[in-house]
Write an enzyme that holds these catalytic residues in place. Structure first.
Site, PDB file in Angstrom:
ATOM      1  N   SER A 119       0.811  -1.213   0.000  1.00 10.18           N
ATOM      2  CA  SER A 119       0.000   0.000   0.000  1.00 10.18           C
ATOM      3  C   SER A 119       0.848   1.268   0.000  1.00 10.18           C
ATOM      4  O   SER A 119       1.561   1.545  -0.951  1.00 10.18           O
ATOM      5  CB  SER A 119      -0.968  -0.020   1.183  1.00 10.18           C
ATOM      6  OG  SER A 119      -1.883   1.055   1.090  1.00 10.18           O
ATOM      7  N   HIS A 120       0.791   2.027   1.081  1.00 14.28           N
ATOM      8  CA  HIS A 120       1.461   3.322   1.169  1.00 14.28           C
ATOM      9  C   HIS A 120       2.874   3.210   1.718  1.00 14.28           C
ATOM     10  O   HIS A 120       3.542   4.227   1.903  1.00 14.28           O
ATOM     11  CB  HIS A 120       0.642   4.260   2.047  1.00 14.28           C
ATOM     12  CG  HIS A 120       0.373   3.689   3.414  1.00 14.28           C
ATOM     13  ND1 HIS A 120      -0.425   2.583   3.594  1.00 14.28           N
ATOM     14  CD2 HIS A 120       0.802   4.042   4.640  1.00 14.28           C
ATOM     15  CE1 HIS A 120      -0.475   2.292   4.885  1.00 14.28           C
ATOM     16  NE2 HIS A 120       0.266   3.160   5.541  1.00 14.28           N
TER      17      HIS A 120
ATOM     18  N   ASP B   9      -1.674   6.924  -3.314  1.00 16.71           N
ATOM     19  CA  ASP B   9      -0.621   6.077  -2.748  1.00 16.71           C
ATOM     20  C   ASP B   9      -0.188   5.017  -3.761  1.00 16.71           C
ATOM     21  O   ASP B   9      -0.628   5.008  -4.915  1.00 16.71           O
ATOM     22  CB  ASP B   9      -1.077   5.442  -1.437  1.00 16.71           C
ATOM     23  CG  ASP B   9      -2.173   4.398  -1.614  1.00 16.71           C
ATOM     24  OD1 ASP B   9      -2.869   4.428  -2.641  1.00 16.71           O
ATOM     25  OD2 ASP B   9      -2.335   3.551  -0.716  1.00 16.71           O
TER      26      ASP B   9
ATOM     27  N   ASP C 274      -0.749   1.756  -4.241  1.00 13.99           N
ATOM     28  CA  ASP C 274      -1.671   0.806  -4.856  1.00 13.99           C
ATOM     29  C   ASP C 274      -3.011   1.415  -5.229  1.00 13.99           C
ATOM     30  O   ASP C 274      -3.900   0.714  -5.696  1.00 13.99           O
ATOM     31  CB  ASP C 274      -1.884  -0.408  -3.952  1.00 13.99           C
ATOM     32  CG  ASP C 274      -2.659  -0.087  -2.686  1.00 13.99           C
ATOM     33  OD1 ASP C 274      -2.440   1.005  -2.117  1.00 13.99           O
ATOM     34  OD2 ASP C 274      -3.470  -0.924  -2.250  1.00 13.99           O
TER      35      ASP C 274
ATOM     36  N   ASP D 154      -5.503   2.988  -3.453  1.00 14.54           N
ATOM     37  CA  ASP D 154      -6.724   2.994  -2.644  1.00 14.54           C
ATOM     38  C   ASP D 154      -6.828   4.219  -1.742  1.00 14.54           C
ATOM     39  O   ASP D 154      -7.861   4.435  -1.109  1.00 14.54           O
ATOM     40  CB  ASP D 154      -6.879   1.701  -1.839  1.00 14.54           C
ATOM     41  CG  ASP D 154      -5.743   1.449  -0.864  1.00 14.54           C
ATOM     42  OD1 ASP D 154      -4.779   2.237  -0.832  1.00 14.54           O
ATOM     43  OD2 ASP D 154      -5.815   0.434  -0.130  1.00 14.54           O
ATOM     44  N   ARG D 155      -5.784   5.040  -1.664  1.00  7.20           N
ATOM     45  CA  ARG D 155      -5.819   6.237  -0.820  1.00  7.20           C
ATOM     46  C   ARG D 155      -5.680   7.492  -1.678  1.00  7.20           C
ATOM     47  O   ARG D 155      -5.098   7.454  -2.761  1.00  7.20           O
ATOM     48  CB  ARG D 155      -4.693   6.193   0.217  1.00  7.20           C
ATOM     49  CG  ARG D 155      -4.785   5.014   1.160  1.00  7.20           C
ATOM     50  CD  ARG D 155      -3.623   4.994   2.129  1.00  7.20           C
ATOM     51  NE  ARG D 155      -3.653   3.772   2.934  1.00  7.20           N
ATOM     52  CZ  ARG D 155      -3.535   3.736   4.254  1.00  7.20           C
ATOM     53  NH1 ARG D 155      -3.361   4.843   4.931  1.00  7.20           N
ATOM     54  NH2 ARG D 155      -3.575   2.580   4.898  1.00  7.20           N
TER      55      ARG D 155
ATOM     56  N   THR E 260     -10.752   0.051  12.515  1.00  8.37           N
ATOM     57  CA  THR E 260      -9.905   0.359  11.365  1.00  8.37           C
ATOM     58  C   THR E 260      -9.690  -0.898  10.532  1.00  8.37           C
ATOM     59  O   THR E 260      -9.418  -1.974  11.056  1.00  8.37           O
ATOM     60  CB  THR E 260      -8.560   0.917  11.840  1.00  8.37           C
ATOM     61  OG1 THR E 260      -8.784   2.155  12.511  1.00  8.37           O
ATOM     62  CG2 THR E 260      -7.618   1.144  10.675  1.00  8.37           C
TER      63      THR E 260
ATOM     64  N   GLU F 202     -12.124   6.287   5.921  1.00 11.85           N
ATOM     65  CA  GLU F 202     -11.190   6.247   7.047  1.00 11.85           C
ATOM     66  C   GLU F 202     -10.355   7.516   7.043  1.00 11.85           C
ATOM     67  O   GLU F 202     -10.061   8.080   5.981  1.00 11.85           O
ATOM     68  CB  GLU F 202     -10.257   5.038   6.933  1.00 11.85           C
ATOM     69  CG  GLU F 202     -10.947   3.711   7.007  1.00 11.85           C
ATOM     70  CD  GLU F 202      -9.973   2.544   6.851  1.00 11.85           C
ATOM     71  OE1 GLU F 202     -10.269   1.470   7.404  1.00 11.85           O
ATOM     72  OE2 GLU F 202      -8.939   2.709   6.188  1.00 11.85           O
TER      73      GLU F 202
ATOM     74  N   LYS G  74     -11.418   0.663  -0.537  1.00 16.61           N
ATOM     75  CA  LYS G  74     -11.349   2.104  -0.710  1.00 16.61           C
ATOM     76  C   LYS G  74     -10.768   2.374  -2.088  1.00 16.61           C
ATOM     77  O   LYS G  74     -10.065   1.547  -2.651  1.00 16.61           O
ATOM     78  CB  LYS G  74     -10.532   2.767   0.386  1.00 16.61           C
ATOM     79  CG  LYS G  74      -9.194   2.145   0.728  1.00 16.61           C
ATOM     80  CD  LYS G  74      -8.588   2.853   1.930  1.00 16.61           C
ATOM     81  CE  LYS G  74      -7.302   2.180   2.397  1.00 16.61           C
ATOM     82  NZ  LYS G  74      -7.559   1.017   3.259  1.00 16.61           N
TER      83      LYS G  74
END
Length: 564
Positions: A116-117, A292, A294, A296-297, A361, A380, A393
């Protein structure tokens, strides 16, 4: 030619326990002999008999070690009776795109290769997570079962002579005969299905007019930073090719790199500083966006780098869903947020008469509510926003939602926020992250806080700082009972609730690959004073939060790594 699988003897590795969203470790850990193979085999073991004849999606953010991991997955899946793998070209698929493909293709699930991030490259992080057949992250009982398998694994199945070099580079279908069964690897365009979905949700004609402008209306000038992550391929297809944004002036860092260009691909004010600086330096930009690794953010900023907190972003989208065609067609059900997220969306839900859920979370907790038809929009505070179009997300979806609102209201981002605060009041919110803290020190700090809960040591006690006082009304460690399957999730974060509605929340993050990340969340609601500086407004509560936790004494940290 028929290929034969073999059984390879192995031994368990300690600590192959998936955190909030998958197994994340340093790349060199995944490179250890049998390490990746063990974990993939344990996922398939957990799936049991369902794996035989099944189809799985495979892809990720393209970080270092992705291609080696995909080669391993191909050889293990073929040996375990999987019928077909659908893989994004070059191994690239955003996490939202994987979720969509699982749902659209109606397959058993997907293996997502991402941390992810977290930063990437040979010195940094890699990750593997499994998404179930609804498209969402595997629930806790599934990841617990995988972990139990990792503690007792003695062998894995493998097809050593299945040639995988350059297999994922070219679009098309390849069929192999393994142990007398057909095994298919289909390499697909990473963007096609996802772009099709976005065009079904949003009015691309209106968004193109917004981005390009008309004689009556100036072009809306956006700057998008993909931070060298996987969203670059989607940004080019959607924002440049479909919506007419300039490849030179409206997007940057859109070529996915396996080390993210040695930056930290986390869309916040610290790690996306290049974007913030560009927006501040050029007042012609109306909006800045960062994603980010991948996809999703997302982070949203307005003109002159006016920052939109994820909590406010969720609330504004919730209050304006009528301008998005998808919700006109499907209707709006409930809203939800993670527990640490500020309660701005709660007030929108109350005004609109919608159900409101507060969950732990982790995006997996939203999935049951969506599948039961009780949730349309959720988010989130960690820069994640999404809806029931998938079970993850979705950063690009969130940006398209914001552009739809801007087109509909014909207002700037800052004016939209100010209008919202004047109606609903404002949740001043910040998060302090202390990254790679020594694990024992972090645990001792949390036990110190939990001792207050056990003894009711803070109830009724008042704290003062910078001329403001707060009285503790309640303190607990958040627990959640799922209203759909009635499962119970405990110990999700220590909460200190004050009698004016302000909150302090302390959590240890489950998304790091080494040490511990302590997160402190500070949330204060103001009905009238809605235009002040957030950090100044929250400074008294920040000081009190550090005093209660004794964070500096336990960790030796004088300042957080990141403030958002």
């Amino acid at each position: 030619m028929s290929l034969a699988s073999v059984i390879v003897e192995t031994k368990p590795f300690e600590g192959q326990n998936a955190g909030t969203s998958g197994l994340r470790k340093k790349v060199k850990v995944f490179m250890e002999k049998h390490y990746t193979e063990n974990f993939i085999q344990c996922i398939l073991n957990t799936l049991g008999d369902k794996i035989v004849g099944s189809t799985l999606i495979v892809g990720g953010d393209g970080r270092y070690f992705s291609k080696q991991a995909i080669n391993t997955i191909i050889r293990i899946a073929s040996a375990n009776g999987v019928s077909k793998l659908i893989i994004g070209q070059l191994g690239l698929l955003s996490t939202p795109a994987v979720s969509n493909l699982i749902r659209n293709q109606k397959v058993l699930g997907g293996i997502v290769l991402t941390a992810s991030h977290n930063p990437g490259g040979i010195r940094h992080d890699f990750g593997i997570k499994y998404n179930i057949e609804n498209g969402g992250p595997a629930p806790t009982h599934f990841t617990n079962d995988v972990y139990e398998h990792t503690k007792k694994i003695t062998s894995y199945k493998f097809t050593p002579k299945l040639e995988t070099d350059r297999l994922i580079d070219v679009l098309g279908t390849n069929t192999f005969n393994v142990d007398g069964r057909d095994f298919v690897v289909e390499v697909i365009d990473s963007t096609a299905d996802y772009v099709k979905l976005m065009k079904e949700i949003f009015d691309f004609k209106k968004l193109r007019t917004l981005i390009r402008g008309t004689e009556q209306r100036a072009a809306f000038n956006v700057l998008i930073d993909s931070m060298n992550g996987v969203t670059g391929v989607y940004v080019r297809r959607i924002f440049v090719e479909e919506l007419g944004a300039s490849p030179d002036n409206n997007v940057f860092r859109i070529v996915p790199l396996d080390n993210f260009g040695e930056i930290h691909p986390d869309p916040n004010l610290v790690y996306a500083k290049d974007l913030v600086d560009k927006i501040q330096a050029n007042p012609a930009y109306d909006m800045g966006v960062a994603f980010d690794g991948d996809g999703d953010r997302n982070m949203i900023i307005g003109k002159n780098a006016f920052f939109v907190t994820p909590s406010d972003s969720l609330a504004v989208i919730a209050n304006n869903l009528e301008c998005i065609p998808y919700f006109k067609k499907h209707g709006v059900r409930g809203f939800a947020r993670s527990m640490p997220t500020a309660a701005a969306v709660d007030r929108v839900a109350e005004k609109l008469g919608k159900e409101m859920f507060e969950v732990p979370t982790g995006w997996k907790f939203f999935g049951n509510l969506m599948d039961a038809g009780r949730l349309s929009l959720c988010g989130e505070e960690s820069f994640g926003t999404g809806s029931d179009h998938i079970r993850e997300k979705d950063g690009i979806w969130a940006v398209l939602a914001w552009l739809s609102i801007i087109e509909h209201k014909n207002m700037s981002i800052e004016d939209i926020l100010k209008e919202h605060w004047n109606i609903y009041g404002r949740n001043y919110f910040t998060r302090y992250d202390y990254e790679e803290v020594e694990s024992d020190a972090a645990d001792k700090m949390m036990k110190h806080l939990e001792n207050f809960i056990a003894t009711d040591g803070l109830i009724g006690k008042s704290f003062s700082s910078n001329g403001k006082s707060y009285k503790v009304a309640k303190m607990d460690n958040f627990s959640y009972v799922d209203p759909i399957d009635h499962s119970v999730t405990k110990n999700q974060g220590v909460r200190v609730l004050f009698d004016d509605g302000s909150r302090l929340v302390y959590r240890l993050s489950g998304t790091g690959s080494s040490g511990a990340t302590i997160r402190v969340y500070i949330d204060s609601y103001e009905k009238k004073d809605v235009l002040s500086d957030a950090q100044e407004m929250l400074k008294p509560l920040v000081n009190i939060g550090l005093e209660i936790s004794q964070l500096k004494q336990f960790t030796g940290r004088d300042a957080p790594t990141v403030i958002t």
